[in-house]
Motif scaffolding. Structure first.
Motif, PDB file in Angstrom:
ATOM      1  N   SER A 118      52.695  29.670  23.771  1.00  0.00           N
ATOM      2  CA  SER A 118      53.364  28.381  23.942  1.00  0.00           C
ATOM      3  C   SER A 118      52.705  27.563  25.039  1.00  0.00           C
ATOM      4  CB  SER A 118      54.847  28.600  24.267  1.00  0.00           C
ATOM      5  OG  SER A 118      55.492  27.376  24.556  1.00  0.00           O
ATOM      6  N   ILE A 119      52.387  28.229  26.146  1.00  0.00           N
ATOM      7  CA  ILE A 119      51.793  27.509  27.274  1.00  0.00           C
ATOM      8  C   ILE A 119      50.420  26.949  26.913  1.00  0.00           C
ATOM      9  CG2 ILE A 119      50.819  27.800  29.588  1.00  0.00           C
ATOM     10  CD1 ILE A 119      53.124  29.677  30.229  1.00  0.00           C
ATOM     11  N   ILE A 120      49.581  27.749  26.274  1.00  0.00           N
ATOM     12  CA  ILE A 120      48.243  27.251  25.958  1.00  0.00           C
ATOM     13  C   ILE A 120      48.313  26.168  24.885  1.00  0.00           C
ATOM     14  CG2 ILE A 120      47.608  28.900  24.125  1.00  0.00           C
ATOM     15  CD1 ILE A 120      44.808  29.017  25.474  1.00  0.00           C
ATOM     16  N   PHE A 121      49.262  26.272  23.962  1.00  0.00           N
ATOM     17  CA  PHE A 121      49.406  25.253  22.923  1.00  0.00           C
ATOM     18  C   PHE A 121      49.723  23.893  23.544  1.00  0.00           C
ATOM     19  CE2 PHE A 121      52.077  22.838  19.936  1.00  0.00           C
ATOM     20  CZ  PHE A 121      51.223  22.761  18.844  1.00  0.00           C
ATOM     21  N   HIS A 122      50.609  23.906  24.554  1.00  0.00           N
ATOM     22  CA  HIS A 122      51.018  22.637  25.162  1.00  0.00           C
ATOM     23  C   HIS A 122      50.113  22.213  26.320  1.00  0.00           C
ATOM     24  CE1 HIS A 122      54.681  22.165  22.825  1.00  0.00           C
ATOM     25  NE2 HIS A 122      54.906  23.441  22.994  1.00  0.00           N
ATOM     26  N   SER A 123      49.285  23.127  26.822  1.00  0.00           N
ATOM     27  CA  SER A 123      48.405  22.798  27.950  1.00  0.00           C
ATOM     28  C   SER A 123      46.992  22.444  27.506  1.00  0.00           C
ATOM     29  CB  SER A 123      48.337  23.974  28.926  1.00  0.00           C
ATOM     30  OG  SER A 123      49.616  24.284  29.436  1.00  0.00           O
ATOM     31  N   THR A 150      51.147  21.793  41.138  1.00  0.00           N
ATOM     32  CA  THR A 150      52.393  21.543  40.409  1.00  0.00           C
ATOM     33  C   THR A 150      53.115  22.866  40.182  1.00  0.00           C
ATOM     34  OG1 THR A 150      51.279  21.743  38.266  1.00  0.00           O
ATOM     35  CG2 THR A 150      51.436  19.535  39.216  1.00  0.00           C
ATOM     36  N   LYS A 151      54.410  22.785  39.934  1.00  0.00           N
ATOM     37  CA  LYS A 151      55.210  23.992  39.709  1.00  0.00           C
ATOM     38  C   LYS A 151      55.352  24.325  38.227  1.00  0.00           C
ATOM     39  CE  LYS A 151      57.934  23.516  43.954  1.00  0.00           C
ATOM     40  NZ  LYS A 151      59.289  23.401  44.546  1.00  0.00           N
ATOM     41  N   SER A 152      54.996  23.402  37.373  1.00  0.00           N
ATOM     42  CA  SER A 152      55.097  23.637  35.934  1.00  0.00           C
ATOM     43  C   SER A 152      54.012  24.599  35.479  1.00  0.00           C
ATOM     44  CB  SER A 152      54.963  22.325  35.166  1.00  0.00           C
ATOM     45  OG  SER A 152      54.721  22.569  33.789  1.00  0.00           O
ATOM     46  N   PRO A 153      54.354  25.668  34.748  1.00  0.00           N
ATOM     47  CA  PRO A 153      53.322  26.578  34.238  1.00  0.00           C
ATOM     48  C   PRO A 153      52.389  25.878  33.248  1.00  0.00           C
ATOM     49  CG  PRO A 153      55.464  27.090  33.262  1.00  0.00           C
ATOM     50  CD  PRO A 153      55.711  26.111  34.367  1.00  0.00           C
ATOM     51  N   PHE A 154      52.887  24.849  32.578  1.00  0.00           N
ATOM     52  CA  PHE A 154      52.054  24.103  31.634  1.00  0.00           C
ATOM     53  C   PHE A 154      50.979  23.302  32.385  1.00  0.00           C
ATOM     54  CE2 PHE A 154      56.208  24.576  29.573  1.00  0.00           C
ATOM     55  CZ  PHE A 154      55.833  25.177  28.382  1.00  0.00           C
ATOM     56  N   LEU A 155      51.404  22.612  33.442  1.00  0.00           N
ATOM     57  CA  LEU A 155      50.446  21.815  34.211  1.00  0.00           C
ATOM     58  C   LEU A 155      49.495  22.702  35.005  1.00  0.00           C
ATOM     59  CD1 LEU A 155      52.748  18.917  35.485  1.00  0.00           C
ATOM     60  CD2 LEU A 155      51.268  18.975  33.468  1.00  0.00           C
ATOM     61  N   GLU A 156      49.999  23.822  35.506  1.00  0.00           N
ATOM     62  CA  GLU A 156      49.145  24.763  36.242  1.00  0.00           C
ATOM     63  C   GLU A 156      48.056  25.319  35.324  1.00  0.00           C
ATOM     64  OE1 GLU A 156      49.546  28.842  38.942  1.00  0.00           O
ATOM     65  OE2 GLU A 156      51.276  28.071  37.844  1.00  0.00           O
ATOM     66  N   THR A 157      48.458  25.711  34.109  1.00  0.00           N
ATOM     67  CA  THR A 157      47.469  26.198  33.141  1.00  0.00           C
ATOM     68  C   THR A 157      46.548  25.067  32.712  1.00  0.00           C
ATOM     69  OG1 THR A 157      49.040  27.866  32.341  1.00  0.00           O
ATOM     70  CG2 THR A 157      47.181  27.340  30.906  1.00  0.00           C
ATOM     71  N   GLY A 158      47.129  23.875  32.567  1.00  0.00           N
ATOM     72  CA  GLY A 158      46.307  22.723  32.207  1.00  0.00           C
ATOM     73  C   GLY A 158      45.232  22.445  33.240  1.00  0.00           C
TER      74      GLY A 158
END
Length: 346
Positions: free
Chosen positions: A196-201, A245-253
Protein backbone atom coordinates in the motif's frame (compact mmCIF):
# COMPACT_ATOMS: atom_id res chain seq x y z
CA UNK A 1 -37.44 -6.06 27.95
CA UNK A 2 -37.41 -9.83 28.65
CA UNK A 3 -39.14 -10.64 25.36
CA UNK A 4 -35.90 -10.10 23.43
CA UNK A 5 -33.76 -12.28 25.68
CA UNK A 6 -32.95 -15.97 25.26
CA UNK A 7 -32.69 -18.22 28.33
CA UNK A 8 -31.55 -21.79 28.94
CA UNK A 9 -32.76 -24.00 31.79
CA UNK A 10 -30.83 -27.12 32.83
CA UNK A 11 -32.23 -29.63 35.35
CA UNK A 12 -32.49 -33.41 35.37
CA UNK A 13 -36.04 -33.08 36.76
CA UNK A 14 -38.73 -32.56 34.11
CA UNK A 15 -41.03 -31.12 36.78
CA UNK A 16 -38.51 -28.43 37.68
CA UNK A 17 -37.95 -27.62 34.04
CA UNK A 18 -41.69 -27.23 33.46
CA UNK A 19 -42.00 -24.96 36.50
CA UNK A 20 -39.18 -22.67 35.27
CA UNK A 21 -40.73 -22.53 31.79
CA UNK A 22 -44.16 -21.66 33.18
CA UNK A 23 -42.89 -18.84 35.41
CA UNK A 24 -40.65 -17.48 32.64
CA UNK A 25 -43.58 -17.52 30.16
CA UNK A 26 -45.56 -15.17 32.45
CA UNK A 27 -42.69 -12.68 32.12
CA UNK A 28 -42.44 -13.11 28.36
CA UNK A 29 -39.05 -14.81 28.62
CA UNK A 30 -38.28 -17.53 26.10
CA UNK A 31 -36.60 -20.62 27.60
CA UNK A 32 -34.93 -23.64 25.99
CA UNK A 33 -34.88 -26.55 28.47
CA UNK A 34 -32.51 -29.50 28.83
CA UNK A 35 -32.61 -32.48 31.18
CA UNK A 36 -29.15 -33.61 29.99
CA UNK A 37 -26.46 -31.10 31.05
CA UNK A 38 -24.07 -32.30 28.34
CA UNK A 39 -26.63 -31.55 25.63
CA UNK A 40 -27.27 -28.18 27.27
CA UNK A 41 -23.54 -27.42 27.30
CA UNK A 42 -23.29 -28.15 23.58
CA UNK A 43 -26.19 -25.79 22.92
CA UNK A 44 -24.70 -23.05 25.09
CA UNK A 45 -21.36 -23.34 23.30
CA UNK A 46 -22.97 -22.96 19.88
CA UNK A 47 -25.65 -20.33 20.50
CA UNK A 48 -26.16 -16.84 21.89
CA UNK A 49 -27.56 -17.06 25.41
CA UNK A 50 -28.67 -14.19 27.66
CA UNK A 51 -29.67 -16.01 30.87
CA UNK A 52 -28.95 -19.48 32.27
CA UNK A 53 -30.75 -21.42 35.01
CA UNK A 54 -28.82 -24.48 36.16
CA UNK A 55 -29.43 -27.06 38.91
CA UNK A 56 -26.60 -27.97 41.24
CA UNK A 57 -27.10 -31.74 41.57
CA UNK A 58 -27.17 -33.37 38.11
CA UNK A 59 -25.80 -36.57 36.51
CA UNK A 60 -22.66 -36.53 34.34
CA UNK A 61 -21.58 -33.04 35.46
CA UNK A 62 -22.75 -30.90 38.36
CA UNK A 63 -23.93 -27.31 38.19
CA UNK A 64 -20.58 -25.81 39.17
CA UNK A 65 -18.75 -27.66 36.39
CA UNK A 66 -21.46 -26.57 33.97
CA UNK A 67 -21.00 -22.92 35.01
CA UNK A 68 -17.23 -23.11 34.54
CA UNK A 69 -17.65 -24.45 31.02
CA UNK A 70 -20.42 -21.99 30.13
CA UNK A 71 -18.27 -19.07 31.26
CA UNK A 72 -15.64 -19.99 28.67
CA UNK A 73 -18.01 -18.87 25.92
CA UNK A 74 -20.38 -16.51 27.76
CA UNK A 75 -18.30 -14.33 30.04
CA UNK A 76 -21.03 -11.95 31.20
CA UNK A 77 -24.45 -13.61 30.72
CA UNK A 78 -26.21 -13.91 34.13
CA UNK A 79 -26.24 -17.47 35.50
CA UNK A 80 -28.64 -18.54 38.25
CA UNK A 81 -27.85 -21.66 40.26
CA UNK A 82 -30.90 -23.44 41.63
CA UNK A 83 -30.12 -25.71 44.56
CA UNK A 84 -31.73 -27.47 47.50
CA UNK A 85 -28.57 -27.01 49.60
CA UNK A 86 -29.18 -23.34 50.28
CA UNK A 87 -27.52 -23.51 53.68
CA UNK A 88 -24.23 -24.86 52.33
CA UNK A 89 -22.01 -21.78 52.16
CA UNK A 90 -19.12 -23.75 50.70
CA UNK A 91 -21.27 -24.65 47.67
CA UNK A 92 -22.33 -21.01 47.26
CA UNK A 93 -18.76 -19.75 47.48
CA UNK A 94 -17.57 -22.31 44.93
CA UNK A 95 -20.45 -21.40 42.64
CA UNK A 96 -19.66 -17.69 42.89
CA UNK A 97 -15.98 -18.33 42.20
CA UNK A 98 -17.02 -20.36 39.14
CA UNK A 99 -19.12 -17.50 37.77
CA UNK A 100 -22.62 -17.81 39.24
CA UNK A 101 -24.53 -14.52 39.35
CA UNK A 102 -27.51 -15.42 41.57
CA UNK A 103 -29.00 -18.28 43.62
CA UNK A 104 -32.51 -19.64 43.96
CA UNK A 105 -33.44 -22.25 46.54
CA UNK A 106 -35.72 -25.23 45.96
CA UNK A 107 -38.64 -25.19 46.06
CA UNK A 108 -38.50 -22.04 43.97
CA UNK A 109 -40.73 -19.23 45.19
CA UNK A 110 -42.69 -17.66 42.30
CA UNK A 111 -42.53 -14.09 43.61
CA UNK A 112 -38.80 -14.32 44.30
CA UNK A 113 -38.23 -15.83 40.85
CA UNK A 114 -40.10 -12.93 39.22
CA UNK A 115 -38.12 -10.23 41.03
CA UNK A 116 -34.73 -11.82 40.48
CA UNK A 117 -35.34 -12.57 36.81
CA UNK A 118 -36.58 -9.04 36.14
CA UNK A 119 -33.44 -7.65 37.77
CA UNK A 120 -31.18 -9.99 35.84
CA UNK A 121 -33.09 -9.21 32.65
CA UNK A 122 -32.48 -5.49 33.19
CA UNK A 123 -28.79 -6.21 33.82
CA UNK A 124 -28.49 -8.26 30.64
CA UNK A 125 -30.33 -5.65 28.57
CA UNK A 126 -27.92 -3.01 29.82
CA UNK A 127 -24.96 -5.22 28.93
CA UNK A 128 -26.27 -5.71 25.40
CA UNK A 129 -26.99 -2.00 25.02
CA UNK A 130 -23.45 -1.11 26.08
CA UNK A 131 -22.04 -3.75 23.74
CA UNK A 132 -24.07 -2.33 20.86
CA UNK A 133 -22.92 1.19 21.69
CA UNK A 134 -19.31 0.00 21.82
CA UNK A 135 -19.75 -1.71 18.44
CA UNK A 136 -21.35 1.41 17.00
CA UNK A 137 -18.51 3.54 18.35
CA UNK A 138 -15.95 1.15 16.87
CA UNK A 139 -17.72 1.34 13.50
CA UNK A 140 -17.76 5.14 13.66
CA UNK A 141 -14.05 5.23 14.54
CA UNK A 142 -13.27 2.81 11.70
CA UNK A 143 -15.27 4.95 9.27
CA UNK A 144 -13.55 8.13 10.43
CA UNK A 145 -10.15 6.43 10.11
CA UNK A 146 -10.99 5.26 6.60
CA UNK A 147 -12.16 8.78 5.66
CA UNK A 148 -8.83 10.19 6.88
CA UNK A 149 -6.93 7.52 4.96
CA UNK A 150 -8.84 8.28 1.75
CA UNK A 151 -8.15 12.00 2.14
CA UNK A 152 -4.45 11.20 2.59
CA UNK A 153 -4.53 9.11 -0.60
CA UNK A 154 -6.18 12.01 -2.44
CA UNK A 155 -3.51 14.39 -1.17
CA UNK A 156 -0.73 12.04 -2.26
CA UNK A 157 -2.34 11.75 -5.69
CA UNK A 158 -2.52 15.52 -6.06
CA UNK A 159 1.12 15.92 -4.99
CA UNK A 160 2.18 13.20 -7.42
CA UNK A 161 0.42 14.94 -10.31
CA UNK A 162 2.41 18.11 -9.67
CA UNK A 163 5.41 16.85 -11.62
CA UNK A 164 3.21 15.57 -14.46
CA UNK A 165 1.60 19.00 -14.70
CA UNK A 166 4.96 20.37 -15.83
CA UNK A 167 5.35 17.56 -18.36
CA UNK A 168 1.92 16.78 -19.86
CA UNK A 169 3.35 14.22 -22.29
CA UNK A 170 3.94 11.81 -19.42
CA UNK A 171 0.16 11.22 -19.22
CA UNK A 172 -0.71 8.27 -16.97
CA UNK A 173 2.95 7.70 -16.11
CA UNK A 174 2.62 7.93 -12.33
CA UNK A 175 -0.43 5.65 -12.28
CA UNK A 176 1.28 2.96 -14.31
CA UNK A 177 4.45 3.19 -12.23
CA UNK A 178 2.37 2.83 -9.03
CA UNK A 179 0.66 -0.30 -10.34
CA UNK A 180 3.89 -1.84 -11.64
CA UNK A 181 5.49 -1.27 -8.22
CA UNK A 182 2.59 -2.92 -6.41
CA UNK A 183 2.78 -5.93 -8.74
CA UNK A 184 6.49 -6.37 -8.06
CA UNK A 185 6.16 -5.88 -4.29
CA UNK A 186 3.29 -8.37 -4.14
CA UNK A 187 5.30 -10.91 -6.14
CA UNK A 188 8.26 -10.76 -3.74
CA UNK A 189 5.92 -11.38 -0.80
CA UNK A 190 6.07 -7.90 0.72
CA UNK A 191 3.52 -7.13 3.43
CA UNK A 192 0.15 -5.60 2.55
CA UNK A 193 1.29 -2.46 4.36
CA UNK A 194 4.43 -2.16 2.22
CA UNK A 195 2.43 -2.76 -0.95
CA UNK A 196 0.00 0.00 0.00
CA UNK A 197 2.76 2.42 0.92
CA UNK A 198 4.77 1.92 -2.25
CA UNK A 199 1.63 2.12 -4.40
CA UNK A 200 0.76 5.53 -2.97
CA UNK A 201 4.36 6.77 -2.63
CA UNK A 202 5.79 5.75 -6.01
CA UNK A 203 3.94 8.60 -7.79
CA UNK A 204 6.11 11.03 -5.83
CA UNK A 205 9.32 9.82 -7.47
CA UNK A 206 9.64 12.79 -9.87
CA UNK A 207 8.22 15.47 -7.59
CA UNK A 208 11.57 17.26 -7.67
CA UNK A 209 11.03 18.10 -11.35
CA UNK A 210 8.97 21.07 -10.19
CA UNK A 211 12.35 22.67 -9.48
CA UNK A 212 13.75 22.02 -12.98
CA UNK A 213 13.47 24.72 -15.65
CA UNK A 214 11.12 23.92 -18.53
CA UNK A 215 13.91 24.67 -21.01
CA UNK A 216 15.70 21.58 -19.66
CA UNK A 217 12.74 19.43 -18.64
CA UNK A 218 10.96 19.76 -21.99
CA UNK A 219 14.00 20.00 -24.25
CA UNK A 220 13.33 17.87 -27.36
CA UNK A 221 16.98 17.08 -27.98
CA UNK A 222 19.80 15.54 -25.99
CA UNK A 223 20.81 17.40 -22.84
CA UNK A 224 24.30 18.84 -22.49
CA UNK A 225 26.42 17.63 -19.60
CA UNK A 226 25.62 20.81 -17.68
CA UNK A 227 21.90 20.45 -18.36
CA UNK A 228 21.97 16.80 -17.31
CA UNK A 229 23.61 17.75 -14.03
CA UNK A 230 20.72 20.13 -13.42
CA UNK A 231 18.20 17.43 -14.37
CA UNK A 232 19.81 14.99 -11.95
CA UNK A 233 19.13 17.41 -9.11
CA UNK A 234 15.42 16.57 -9.26
CA UNK A 235 16.24 13.59 -7.02
CA UNK A 236 17.57 15.73 -4.19
CA UNK A 237 14.93 18.43 -4.70
CA UNK A 238 12.16 15.86 -4.31
CA UNK A 239 13.88 14.39 -1.27
CA UNK A 240 14.19 17.77 0.41
CA UNK A 241 10.53 18.59 -0.28
CA UNK A 242 9.34 15.37 1.35
CA UNK A 243 11.94 15.19 4.13
CA UNK A 244 11.14 15.38 7.86
CA UNK A 245 7.51 14.25 7.71
CA UNK A 246 5.65 11.82 9.97
CA UNK A 247 3.61 10.21 7.21
CA UNK A 248 5.00 6.79 6.18
CA UNK A 249 3.85 7.58 2.63
CA UNK A 250 5.81 10.83 2.45
CA UNK A 251 8.81 9.31 4.22
CA UNK A 252 8.91 6.47 1.69
CA UNK A 253 8.27 8.97 -1.08
CA UNK A 254 11.37 10.90 0.02
CA UNK A 255 13.49 7.74 -0.19
CA UNK A 256 12.06 6.93 -3.61
CA UNK A 257 12.63 10.46 -4.93
CA UNK A 258 16.26 10.30 -3.82
CA UNK A 259 17.16 6.76 -4.92
CA UNK A 260 15.08 5.80 -7.98
CA UNK A 261 17.97 6.73 -10.30
CA UNK A 262 20.58 4.78 -8.35
CA UNK A 263 21.90 1.72 -10.17
CA UNK A 264 22.51 -1.75 -8.77
CA UNK A 265 26.18 -1.64 -9.86
CA UNK A 266 26.83 1.78 -8.31
CA UNK A 267 26.88 3.89 -11.50
CA UNK A 268 23.65 5.76 -10.74
CA UNK A 269 22.98 9.07 -9.06
CA UNK A 270 22.95 11.12 -6.87
CA UNK A 271 25.03 9.03 -4.41
CA UNK A 272 26.33 6.06 -6.39
CA UNK A 273 24.73 3.52 -4.04
CA UNK A 274 25.12 -0.20 -4.78
CA UNK A 275 23.00 -3.34 -4.43
CA UNK A 276 21.02 -3.56 -1.14
CA UNK A 277 22.39 -0.19 -0.03
CA UNK A 278 19.70 1.17 -2.32
CA UNK A 279 16.38 0.99 -0.41
CA UNK A 280 14.03 -1.71 -1.67
CA UNK A 281 11.44 0.86 -2.70
CA UNK A 282 14.07 2.69 -4.76
CA UNK A 283 15.12 -0.51 -6.53
CA UNK A 284 11.49 -1.38 -7.33
CA UNK A 285 10.61 2.08 -8.65
CA UNK A 286 13.77 2.13 -10.79
CA UNK A 287 12.45 -0.83 -12.80
CA UNK A 288 8.89 0.48 -13.07
CA UNK A 289 10.00 4.02 -13.96
CA UNK A 290 12.49 3.02 -16.66
CA UNK A 291 10.14 0.50 -18.25
CA UNK A 292 7.35 3.06 -18.42
CA UNK A 293 9.65 5.82 -19.68
CA UNK A 294 10.84 3.53 -22.48
CA UNK A 295 7.35 2.50 -23.58
CA UNK A 296 5.86 6.01 -23.66
CA UNK A 297 6.46 9.10 -25.78
CA UNK A 298 8.75 11.75 -24.32
CA UNK A 299 9.88 15.13 -25.69
CA UNK A 300 13.19 13.57 -26.72
CA UNK A 301 12.02 10.14 -28.01
CA UNK A 302 9.28 8.04 -29.53
CA UNK A 303 7.85 5.14 -27.47
CA UNK A 304 9.70 1.85 -27.63
CA UNK A 305 7.83 -1.37 -28.50
CA UNK A 306 6.82 -3.41 -25.43
CA UNK A 307 9.20 -6.26 -26.21
CA UNK A 308 12.17 -3.96 -26.86
CA UNK A 309 11.68 -2.44 -23.39
CA UNK A 310 11.58 -5.93 -21.88
CA UNK A 311 14.81 -6.81 -23.65
CA UNK A 312 16.44 -3.74 -22.11
CA UNK A 313 15.37 -4.78 -18.60
CA UNK A 314 16.78 -8.26 -19.20
CA UNK A 315 20.10 -6.92 -20.47
CA UNK A 316 20.44 -4.55 -17.49
CA UNK A 317 19.93 -7.20 -14.78
CA UNK A 318 22.70 -6.86 -12.22
CA UNK A 319 23.87 -3.60 -13.80
CA UNK A 320 21.11 -1.01 -13.67
CA UNK A 321 18.53 -3.18 -11.91
CA UNK A 322 18.27 -5.65 -9.05
CA UNK A 323 18.21 -8.98 -10.96
CA UNK A 324 15.81 -10.68 -8.54
CA UNK A 325 13.31 -7.84 -8.86
CA UNK A 326 13.55 -7.96 -12.66
CA UNK A 327 12.77 -11.68 -12.50
CA UNK A 328 9.63 -10.90 -10.49
CA UNK A 329 8.69 -8.26 -13.07
CA UNK A 330 8.92 -10.87 -15.84
CA UNK A 331 7.10 -13.41 -13.66
CA UNK A 332 4.05 -11.13 -13.76
CA UNK A 333 4.10 -10.02 -17.40
CA UNK A 334 0.38 -10.78 -17.77
CA UNK A 335 -0.50 -8.23 -15.11
CA UNK A 336 2.11 -5.77 -16.42
CA UNK A 337 0.67 -6.02 -19.93
CA UNK A 338 -2.83 -5.42 -18.54
CA UNK A 339 -1.76 -2.18 -16.84
CA UNK A 340 0.18 -1.15 -19.96
CA UNK A 341 -2.97 -1.60 -22.07
CA UNK A 342 -5.57 -0.23 -19.65
CA UNK A 343 -3.67 2.97 -18.81
CA UNK A 344 -2.13 3.54 -22.21
CA UNK A 345 -1.44 7.09 -23.51
CA UNK A 346 -1.35 5.82 -27.08
Amino acid sequence: MLENLKAVSVDDSEVNLFFIEAMAAKLGLSVVSFSDPLEALTYVRENDVDLIFVDYMMPNIDGITFIKEARKVHSDAPIVMITAVSDDNDVKMEALESGATEFLSKPVNGAEFTVRVKNLGALRSSQLLLANKALLLQEEVSKATEDIRQREYETLNVIGKTAEFKDPETGHHIQRVAHYCKIISSSIGASEEFQSIIFHSAPLHDLGKVGIADSILLKPGKLTDEEFDVMKSHTTIGYEILLNTKSPFLETGANIALTHHERFNGTGYPNGLTRENIPLEGRIVAIADVFDALTTRRPYKDPWPFQKALDLLESEKGKHFDPKLVDHFFKNLGSIQQIYDDLSDR
